[in-house]
Enzyme design. Sequence first.
Site, PDB file in Angstrom:
ATOM      1  N   GLU A 397       0.803  -1.222   0.000  1.00 39.81           N
ATOM      2  CA  GLU A 397       0.000   0.000   0.000  1.00 39.81           C
ATOM      3  C   GLU A 397       0.838   1.276   0.000  1.00 39.81           C
ATOM      4  O   GLU A 397       0.506   2.259  -0.662  1.00 39.81           O
ATOM      5  CB  GLU A 397      -0.952   0.003   1.212  1.00 39.81           C
ATOM      6  N   HIS A 464     -11.297  -5.888   8.966  1.00 42.44           N
ATOM      7  CA  HIS A 464     -12.014  -5.618   7.716  1.00 42.44           C
ATOM      8  C   HIS A 464     -13.293  -4.816   7.960  1.00 42.44           C
ATOM      9  O   HIS A 464     -14.165  -4.768   7.092  1.00 42.44           O
ATOM     10  CB  HIS A 464     -12.381  -6.930   6.998  1.00 42.44           C
TER      11      HIS A 464
END
Length: 658
Positions: A397, A464
């Site tokens: 990322e 998540h």
Amino acid sequence: MRYHVGDFDKDTLLRLYELMLKPRMIEEKMLILLRQGKISKWFSGIGQEAISVGVTAALKSEEYILPMHRNLGVFTTREIPLNRLFSQWQGKASGFTKGRDRSFHFGSQEHKIVGMISHLGPQLGVADGIALADLIKKKKRVTAVFTGEGATSEGDFHEALNVASVWNLPVLFCIENNGYGLSTPTKEQYNCEHLVDRAKGYGMESRIIDGNNILEVYSKVSELCKALRKRPRPVLLEFKTFRMRGHEEASGTKYVPEKLMKQWAKKDPISNYEDFLLGEELLSKKEIEALRSKITDEINTSLELAFNESAMESSSSKELEDVYQSFDYKYIKPNKETKNIRFVDAISEGLKQAMSTHDNLVIMGQDVAEYGGVFKITEGFVKEFGKQRVRNTPICESAIVSAGMGLSINGMKAVVEMQFADFVSSGFNPVVNYLAKVHYRWGQNADVVIRMPCGGGVGAGPFHSQTNEAWFTKTPGLKVVYPAFPIDAKGLLTTAINDPNPVLFFEHKGLYRSIYGDVPENYYTLPLGVASLIKEGQALTIVTYGAGVHWALETLTKMPELEADLIDLRTLQPLDWDAIYASVQKTGKLIILQEDSLFGGVASDIAAQVTEHCFEYLDAPIKRVASLETPVPFAKNLENEYLPKQRFEEALKALQAY
């Protein structure tokens, strides 16, 4: 030290000497000024001039170079006016950062230089993005980026090399191995014989170059640049050199063995090259004196200009104006032809129409290409827009956010998909320290949208399910969008992509396939910073966003007697304070609902602002309702307890009865 003239003519040989001598003489002057208290700090590159000069001289003027704080030779070789450099170091207006950053923490599009940030590593990924833009635009160019041996231990180094190798990006990764990371010797930093050995693991070419030999640096880098322009690919270069001064002057060099200092002093890149030119009768002592006199005059004249310049002046309004690049929002009206689609489809449609509108827009993320992303938002995009613009990324990322920054620097737009908003923590540094600050620091915009699938209620557990908008609403320079309805999701996404500033675009996963709405079929925009009044009433004001809007609507259906203003914020930065204040002044009561945990969240700031600006209108204490102060649990009953939906109904009734 051996020098081989090769095919270089006399003019080139003498030019390289002058290019090295100039930064050395500037540094010597700066060290005097530092002792006199006329500059505040100095990071010395004495002994390393051959690297900065040789690499920069080998590049074309239109090719980007990303230096660090020991690369004065990059700036002088690119012929930045010395008075501007001196003003920069004194925090004056003729510098490049309006007094907002120091030393070499700046960039200049005019000179195709992109300055560093103190976190070092992210600029390697920025180089990837710059090179990617050149590749997409079919420009046969090379990008060079510098780092020290110390920063090769950072994750950003490895991520950037891997991305460059996978994508065959024409990047020269230049490691200045000068023996010490501040005071830490190389033997305590890495355990391979040479840092270029790491290139094998990434399938990259590599070279070891004598960083104190200007002809070796210039010739080998020139040769590589020609090769990379013909066949794009990354190369890892390790320049063996030494730092003759401290990490910065205050730290000194007492930790360096005296014997080692003497060994490297004999390898000085300037004195040795000067002796070579004298021995070859290409240069005389008289010519050296004349050259030194010319450079001294230029330094003194430029210093006088910088010293005579008045101190930097500004104002609160000017400082605030420069946090973001100005954005001339253009309203594109939705047409009357609509179709009833899901929230997820609206985002996909907005993204697809933006790709058609902006041929310089690139989408990057894990599994976003042929697979279409884990939520299938980019399904079919590769077929329509091609692999160059819809790019699967490795799991890295930080490097991809940095690459988005590089695309923006080189005139393109980027949409980066975080597979889940939770994963942005792995790319947090470039978001909050590079994208957010870059316009304020030196006027460069970050034309990057980061898509953030977020939120609980779907049994996805602690990693998540976060809705982590408060991480970013706190950071000046970022914009934060958080829609609740399909029509808003599409229109706000197109605006976010049009906006030249960095935008965190939150998309609640729980709404993806559960919320439908009539969405205009055409390409349209909606303004950032304008809330939506969903319901009107006199009794109280409900302020919320994202899934909270739907929880509030559901709760209100259970309380038909309650007539309330329901405000959907839609964007959190900028935030529509006028809409909130007007409603509170009308109703006298306020309740704020957020899915995020309570402390430090958006609700707290809204409550504080309303208290400051609307206190005399309040008829009851402001109520904040949020999730529990825990990570998001997985089990359904635990997650239901965590989320604030039920507590909101109780709090709403209590406020109504107050």
